[in-house]
Motif scaffolding. Structure first.
Motif, short mmCIF file in Angstrom:
data_model
loop_
_atom_site.label_atom_id
_atom_site.label_comp_id
_atom_site.label_asym_id
_atom_site.label_seq_id
_atom_site.Cartn_x
_atom_site.Cartn_y
_atom_site.Cartn_z
N PRO A 131 83.33 48.19 26.65
CA PRO A 131 84.60 48.83 27.06
C PRO A 131 85.16 49.76 25.97
O PRO A 131 84.99 49.49 24.78
CB PRO A 131 85.54 47.65 27.28
CG PRO A 131 84.68 46.44 27.37
CD PRO A 131 83.41 46.73 26.64
N ASP A 132 85.83 50.82 26.44
CA ASP A 132 86.36 51.81 25.48
C ASP A 132 87.64 51.33 24.80
O ASP A 132 88.09 51.94 23.83
CB ASP A 132 86.68 53.12 26.22
CG ASP A 132 85.40 53.91 26.47
OD1 ASP A 132 84.47 53.79 25.65
OD2 ASP A 132 85.34 54.63 27.48
N ASN A 133 88.24 50.27 25.31
CA ASN A 133 89.55 49.91 24.78
C ASN A 133 89.51 48.80 23.72
O ASN A 133 90.52 48.20 23.42
CB ASN A 133 90.47 49.48 25.92
CG ASN A 133 89.91 48.26 26.64
OD1 ASN A 133 88.85 47.75 26.29
ND2 ASN A 133 90.63 47.79 27.65
N LEU A 134 88.34 48.52 23.18
CA LEU A 134 88.27 47.42 22.20
C LEU A 134 88.76 47.84 20.82
O LEU A 134 89.35 47.06 20.10
CB LEU A 134 86.83 46.90 22.08
CG LEU A 134 86.23 46.28 23.35
CD1 LEU A 134 84.81 45.84 23.09
CD2 LEU A 134 87.07 45.10 23.80
N GLY A 135 88.47 49.09 20.44
CA GLY A 135 88.85 49.57 19.10
C GLY A 135 87.96 48.97 18.02
O GLY A 135 87.22 48.01 18.26
N GLU A 163 96.78 55.35 19.88
CA GLU A 163 97.86 55.71 20.82
C GLU A 163 99.00 56.46 20.13
O GLU A 163 99.56 57.39 20.67
CB GLU A 163 98.47 54.44 21.43
CG GLU A 163 97.74 53.93 22.65
CD GLU A 163 98.15 52.49 22.94
OE1 GLU A 163 99.33 52.14 22.71
OE2 GLU A 163 97.25 51.72 23.36
N ARG A 211 78.69 53.37 23.80
CA ARG A 211 79.44 52.38 24.59
C ARG A 211 79.11 52.49 26.06
O ARG A 211 78.97 51.49 26.76
CB ARG A 211 80.94 52.56 24.36
CG ARG A 211 81.38 52.18 22.97
CD ARG A 211 82.87 51.90 22.92
NE ARG A 211 83.70 53.07 23.15
CZ ARG A 211 84.12 53.90 22.19
NH1 ARG A 211 83.76 53.70 20.95
NH2 ARG A 211 84.89 54.92 22.48
N TRP A 250 86.06 55.69 16.18
CA TRP A 250 85.88 54.97 17.45
C TRP A 250 85.64 55.96 18.59
O TRP A 250 84.94 55.67 19.54
CB TRP A 250 87.11 54.11 17.72
CG TRP A 250 87.06 53.38 19.03
CD1 TRP A 250 87.78 53.65 20.16
CD2 TRP A 250 86.24 52.25 19.36
NE1 TRP A 250 87.46 52.76 21.16
CE2 TRP A 250 86.51 51.88 20.70
CE3 TRP A 250 85.29 51.50 18.65
CZ2 TRP A 250 85.88 50.83 21.34
CZ3 TRP A 250 84.65 50.44 19.29
CH2 TRP A 250 84.95 50.11 20.62
N ASN A 251 86.23 57.13 18.45
CA ASN A 251 86.15 58.07 19.57
C ASN A 251 85.25 59.28 19.32
O ASN A 251 85.39 60.28 19.99
CB ASN A 251 87.56 58.54 19.97
CG ASN A 251 88.22 57.50 20.88
OD1 ASN A 251 87.52 56.71 21.52
ND2 ASN A 251 89.53 57.48 20.91
N ASN A 296 93.76 50.42 17.90
CA ASN A 296 94.22 50.88 19.22
C ASN A 296 95.63 51.46 19.14
O ASN A 296 95.92 52.48 19.77
CB ASN A 296 94.19 49.71 20.22
CG ASN A 296 92.77 49.45 20.69
OD1 ASN A 296 91.94 50.37 20.70
ND2 ASN A 296 92.46 48.23 21.04
N THR A 351 91.46 45.25 15.03
CA THR A 351 91.17 46.22 16.10
C THR A 351 92.46 46.63 16.82
O THR A 351 92.55 47.74 17.33
CB THR A 351 90.23 45.60 17.13
OG1 THR A 351 90.78 44.35 17.57
CG2 THR A 351 88.85 45.33 16.56
N GLU A 352 93.42 45.72 16.85
CA GLU A 352 94.69 46.06 17.52
C GLU A 352 95.39 47.20 16.81
O GLU A 352 96.00 48.06 17.45
CB GLU A 352 95.61 44.83 17.53
CG GLU A 352 95.14 43.74 18.46
CD GLU A 352 96.05 42.50 18.44
OE1 GLU A 352 95.85 41.65 19.31
OE2 GLU A 352 96.93 42.40 17.56
#
Ligand code: PEP
Ligand code: MG
Length: 883
Positions: free
Chosen positions: A229-233, A52, A223, A214-215, A48, A44-45
């Motif tokens: 949370p939106d930042n998990l990926g 970005e 979500r 994811w988005n 993310n 998942t990292e």
């Protein structure tokens, strides 16, 4: 950042943050020796980082992917993009930390192209498989990776089926499939898109597409609704393909290790012979129940049952699995904790406890308070004569009534109106409509269809696969047995039985199941904060007792005066011009109050009962001034002089009682200070009723509560006067009556001066409705209909403070009151009786700041009992992990 890509054998179940739920499950199954096709997971990292930084992340990732592809080639003995031999194909699947069914993307059969499909056909000896897989790849790649949507492909599939006069996809011949591949390619051409022939390019693009998914809007909505949370990926799982579409010895299916609807033991699921993964959930063909597999493939069936048992013993919970059978060999493609109905959640928790797999505390944590709340929802009264117009599968229990709406957008736009979303089948894009609707009805799909899974997760009633309803989306209506139901007509659905009714069906209130009662007994054992109920009548008290309340935390006496037979005496009391007149009216009310209290005491069988002295502004007991004026005019016309005089008197009083801010006006203890006779009558009624109960040989424990105290002198004066009355009654009655005097803490000043007030109060009860109103300066009557929705929408406030305690402000005042109150009086009993007393998050806060009990409406009592136990356990867990 650590490692970017993990082979399945390098991960485990605890790595959900990094590998997502699916990746962690595949890794764990691999490591406990279950048959999982070889594969790897991108973390998942990396997702993310990609979201970005874009392309350069893919370039950095790529060599790592290639390295793992090599390992998989070795393991499987096949080659990806090979020129000879059986080719290796991959599926690329999303998988976030929390399961988001159908929200993100999957691409199957990656690695096929115009040449490899022929090689595959030849080497597998199964041309049908090869071309079916290729046309699926073209379809999914076009839809998901290139954003062309599913419709052009589905259309073409329908057209070819119609042209060939066939119903099911499996009936397409190899030539038909080849033709379909050709037609799909034309769709690419006409849209100016290119299908990459290089398998590695396909793989790279598919990985990127999964990151991007994811988005997509539906994932974002999901979500939001589920507080993820939106930042998990998302992680990306690259899995070597196994084929469920290799003929009648192959299949694909989904199963739960126990029934997710009832919690009953036994593997529950569905499969399709000769099909590939998506077919089962897509609701295209109606799948067979898992029990049929016993006849179709007895050995595989036994192996599957065995694996289900291994998984349950391992995870100690009901699991939801996906599997594929390729030429008689079983492969596990997914495992995750199964979503369940609230009823099943309770049964499973208690069964796993009885089976020795989990502890009592774990059993309590397995059930969410909101699930208990759902179980206390109404059901359709089956004894009613209403005839059902259609029947489908009862996929998520509970009853819901609402206006029929045929699309998700409209359902979402209908605001506060109750709607039932009616769809041929639901797709993940309908998620916002499902969230807005009271329930969902679909014409197609099984118990594991998208609508069923999502509705169960949301705890909403669902009836799926009601095949007799014919939906016409253009006409915006459906017909069933000659009857037409149009959009906005009202229907009721019963997600337990699967029945659909026209109009509003009568509902019955539920009872607590044996399992739920057992769970709540466990909860009471663990909870370090008690649950009482807010109950104003003997009936409410009985229900509270049955639901397990350990007392009454608030009996609002004003409701007793509102009853038809009491209001006239109450009004007499209010318009009285002399003390004598007032006392005479109160004399009439006394026996009625005594009877009320007697009834409540009897129902509560010796548990404490907090009775609050009269609180609301007196004008609330008088008719509205406009109405009085109209009545006077009418009586004058008809010459009824006496009535005219009576109404004029009421009107004069109503005029004098008129206030600009009644909630901050002449109410609470202020009433008793100006007209002490009211409180005196109430205290006399309470203690006389208590004496009656004691004389019958039963126990009783009244607590008398003074409302809206802000200053020590208020409670001091009220109490001094009332203690005299108490003494008088006790000596008249000749029995000892245990009773306490206490106060509500519902004004900021009372919280701040709690040490002084505690000198005159044996107990405090936080009236957090008023305390919230007075702390924020938000009128509790108007805020929720005026500006609070905007505040919530724009995130000015995170939650509605009238529902969930504002820990930082109102909560701070509560903390101060607890500390200062207990400092002055260490034995002070402290509780809460505002609406927050039934809200799980607020209950946790009340436990944390050391309250003795929470009090809530009778129907919330079971929810609060569970929440109280969970708060106790979770605080202990936190404490231990902080150590
Ligand atoms: C309160 O203010 O929280 C309370 C329980 O009293 P009422 O709602 O009756 O004002
Ligand atoms: Mg109040």
């Amino acid at each position: 950042m650590g490692k970017w890509v993990y082979l399945f054998e390098e991960g485990n179940a605890s790595m959900k943050d990094l590998l997502g739920g699916k990746g962690a499950g595949l890794a764990e199954m691999t490591n406990i020796g279950l048959p999982v096709p070889p594969g790897f997971t991108i973390t998942t990292e990396v997702c993310n980082l990609y979201l970005e930084n874009g392309d350069k992340v893919i370039e950095e990732l790529w060599p790592m992917v290639l390295e793992k592809v090599k390992v998989i080639e070795e393991r499987t003995g096949k080659k990806f993009g090979a020129q000879s031999g059986l080719p290796l194909l991959f599926s690329v699947r999303s998988g976030a930390k929390f399961s988001m069914p159908g929200m993100m993307d999957t691409v199957l059969n990656i690695g096929l192209n115009d040449e490899i499909v022929e090689l595959f056909s030849k080497e597998s000896g199964n041309p049908r498989l090869a071309y079916d897989s290729y046309r699926r790849l073209l379809q999914m790649f076009g839809d998901i990776v290139l954003g062309m949507g599913i419709h052009p492909f589905e259309n073409e599939l329908e057209i070819i089926k119609a042209q060939k006069g066939i119903k099911n996809d499996v009936e397409l011949s190899v030539d038909d499939l080849k033709e379909l591949v050709g037609r799909y390619k034309k769709i690419y051409e006409s849209e100016g898109k290119v299908f990459p022939q290089d398998p590695f390019v396909q793989l790279k693009m598919a990985i990127e597409a999964v990151f991007k998914s994811w988005n997509v809007p539906r994932a974002i909505s999901y979500r939001k609704i589920n507080n993820i949370p939106d930042n998990l990926g998302t992680a990306v799982n690259v899995v070597s393909m196994v084929f469920g579409n290799m003929g009648d010895d192959s299949a694909t299916g989904v199963a739960f290790t126990r029934d997710p609807k009832t919690g009953e033991k036994g593997v529950f699921g569905e499969y399709l012979l000769d099909a590939q993964g998506e077919d089962v959930v897509a609701g295209i063909r109606t799948p067979k129940p898992i029990s049929d597999l016993k006849d179709d493939m007895p050995e595989v069936y036994n192996e599957l049952l065995n694996i289900c048992k291994v998984l349950e013993d391992h995870y100690k919970d009901m699991q939801d699995i996906e599997f594929t059978i390729e030429k008689g060999k079983l492969y596990m493609l997914q495992v995750r904790t199964g979503k369940r109905t609230p009823g099943a959640a309770v049964k499973l928790a208690m069964d796993f406890l009885k089976e020795g797999l989990i502890s009592e505390e774990e059993a309590i944590l397995r059930v969410e308070p909101s699930q208990v709340d759902f179980l206390l929802h109404p059901r359709i009264d089956v004894s009613s004569k209403l005839k059902s117009i259609a029947k489908g599968l009862g996929a998520s229990p509970g009853a819901a009534t609402g206006k029929v709406v045929f699309d998700a957008d409209l359902a979402a736009k209908m605001g506060d109106e109750d709607v039932i979303l009616v769809r041929p089948e639901t797709v993940p894009d309908d998620i916002h409509g499902l969230a807005a609707a009271k329930g969902v009805l679909t014409a197609r799909g099984g118990m594991t269809s998208h609508a069923a899974v999502v509705a169960r997760g949301m705890g909403k009633p669902a009836v799926v696969g009601a095949e007799s309803i014919k939906i016409d989306l253009n006409e915006r209506s459906f017909t069933v047995n000659g009857e037409t139901i149009k959009e906005f007509d009202v229907i009721t659905i019963d997600g337990t039985s699967g029945n659909v009714f026209k109009g509003v069906a009568p509902l019955i209130m539920p009872e607590l199941s044996e399992d739920l009662q057992d769970l709540l007994v466990l909860a009471d054992k663990v909870a370090k904060i008690q649950v009482r109920a807010n109950a104003d009548t003997p009936e409410d008290a009985r229900r509270s007792y049955e639901f397990g309340a350990k007392g009454i935390g608030l009996c609002r006496t004003e409701h007793m005066f509102m009853a038809q037979d009491r209001l006239p005496a109450m009004q007499e009391m209010i318009v009285a011009e002399t003390i004598e007149e007032r006392k005479a009216a109160l004399e009439k009310l006394l026996p009625m109050q005594r009877e009320d209290f007697y009834g409540i005491f009897k129902e509560m069988k010796g548990y404490p009962v907090i009775i609050r002295l009269l609180d609301p502004p007196l004008h609330e007991f008088l008719p509205k001034r406009e109405i009085l004026k109209e009545e006077i005019a009418q009586h004058e016309k008809s010459g009824e002089k006496e009535l005219v005089e009576k109404k004029k008197r009421l009107l004069r009083r109503a005029e004098t009682l008129k206030e600009s801010n009644p909630m901050m006006g002449f109410r609470g203890c202020r009433l008793g200070l100006v007209y002490p006779e009211i409180n005196e009558m109430q205290v006399r009624a309470i203690l006389e009723a208590a004496a009656m109960v004691i004389k019958e040989g039963e126990r009783v424990f009244p607590e008398i509560m003074v409302p809206l105290v802000g200053h020590i002198n208020e409670i001091r004066l009220v109490r001094e006067k009332l203690e005299e009355v108490a003494k008088e009654v006790i000596s008249e009655q000749g029995v000892q009556i245990p009773y306490l005097f206490g106060t509500m803490i519902e004004l900021p000043r009372a919280a701040l001066r709690a040490d002084e007030i505690a000198k005159y109060a044996k107990f405090f009860s936080f009236g957090t409705n008023d305390l919230t109103q007075m702390t924020f300066g938000f009128s509790r009557d108007d805020a929720e209909s005026k500006f609070l929705p905007v505040y919530l929408e724009r995130g000015i406030l995170p939650v509605n403070p009238f529902q969930t305690l504002d820990r930082d402000g109102v909560g701070e005042l509560m903390k101060i009151a607890v500390e200062r109150g207990r400092c002055a009086n260490a034995d002070l009993e402290i509780g809460i009786c505002g609406e927050h007393g039934g809200d799980p998050d607020s209950i946790a806060f009340c436990y944390e700041i050391g309250l003795n009990y929470v009090s809530c409406s009778p129907f919330r009592v079971p929810v609060a009992r569970l929440a109280a136990a969970r708060a106790t356990i979770l605080a202990k867990v936190r404490y231990e992990s902080d150590k």
